[in-house]
Scaffold this active site. Structure first.
Site, PDB file in Angstrom:
ATOM      1  N   CYS A 177       0.833  -1.208   0.000  1.00  0.00           N
ATOM      2  CA  CYS A 177       0.000   0.000   0.000  1.00  0.00           C
ATOM      3  C   CYS A 177       0.865   1.253   0.000  1.00  0.00           C
ATOM      4  O   CYS A 177       0.508   2.268  -0.617  1.00  0.00           O
ATOM      5  CB  CYS A 177      -0.922  -0.006   1.219  1.00  0.00           C
ATOM      6  N   THR A 178       1.986   1.191   0.678  1.00  0.00           N
ATOM      7  CA  THR A 178       2.899   2.340   0.705  1.00  0.00           C
ATOM      8  C   THR A 178       3.474   2.595  -0.683  1.00  0.00           C
ATOM      9  O   THR A 178       3.503   3.749  -1.154  1.00  0.00           O
ATOM     10  CB  THR A 178       4.041   2.100   1.712  1.00  0.00           C
TER      11      THR A 178
END
Length: 229
Positions: free
Chosen positions: A120-121
């Site tokens: 997600c980062t």
């Protein structure tokens, strides 16, 4: 009776006492080994069947208990060419965001499982890197997850993210866009956020949907699609 006679009478036709003692021992040993050999696979087989039955029962229970939150209906409703579902949620900073805020503009909605996790980062950083290019293409970019606002803000500050991060703790938007459903990890099945991206056209209709997103190169692919509209 002489010693010679006694020795002859000892060796009877039925065989020596030593031979009679060994024979039962050998048969018993063979039977024991055979019994062990037969019992071991049966035990392993029983355990395997029990495990399979347990997993099957758990799967049935999960499907039954969570059928109400299954996104099947949402997926069929969220099709390219159909009107994008409206939403009204808070973003990092506390402001309220609605789909109507972007009327007449293209919008990218990328749904990610959890803030500040590796995949997600990388995805959020990639969309931030291309924020100016999306703006030049007349396209806004919004990130959505079920994380509370504080987690979203911490995520934004830690990685200097330049895109709005929306909090959908009730899963209403996630379900409407087919980004909430059954998934599996490390052999366990559970319900959570499905990594999904939706491109909404300036006409408010769904232009393209990406499901089961692979992060690497994804933001660039979405930008190309937005430019082509």
């Amino acid at each position: 009776m002489s010693k010679k006679s006694r020795k002859k009478s000892f060796k009877t036709p039925s065989g020596s006492p030593t031979t009679r003692k060994k024979a039962p021992t050998t048969r018993a040993s063979t039977q024991t080994k055979s019994a062990k050999t037969q019992r071991m696979p049966a035990s392993k087989s029983t355990r395997t069947m029990a495990k399979a039955a347990s997993h099957k029962a758990a799967s049935k229970q999960l499907n039954s208990s969570e059928s109400a939150s299954s996104p099947a209906a949402s997926k069929s409703a969220l099709a390219e060419g159909r009107k994008a579902p409206a939403f009204r949620l808070r973003r990092d900073g506390g402001d309220v965001v609605t789909l109507a805020d972007y009327a007449g503009r293209k919008v990218v909605l990328f749904f990610y499982p959890r803030a500040d996790t590796p995949g997600c980062t990388r995805e959020a950083i990639d969309f931030t890197r291309l924020a100016d290019a999306f703006a030049a293409a007349g396209t806004a970019v919004l990130g959505i997850s079920a994380d509370p606002l504080k987690a979203q803000e911490k995520f934004r500050d830690k990685h200097s993210l330049g895109i709005p991060l929306i909090s959908d703790e009730t899963h209403e938007m996630l379900e409407a866009y087919g980004a909430w459903g059954e998934k599996s990890m490390y052999g366990k099945t559970f319900v959570g956020i499905l990594r999904t991206t939706v491109l909404v056209g300036a006409d408010g209709k769904v232009a393209k949907v990406w499901r089961n997103v692979r992060v690497d190169g994804h933001a660039d692919e979405v930008l190309a699609a937005a430019r082509s509209l």
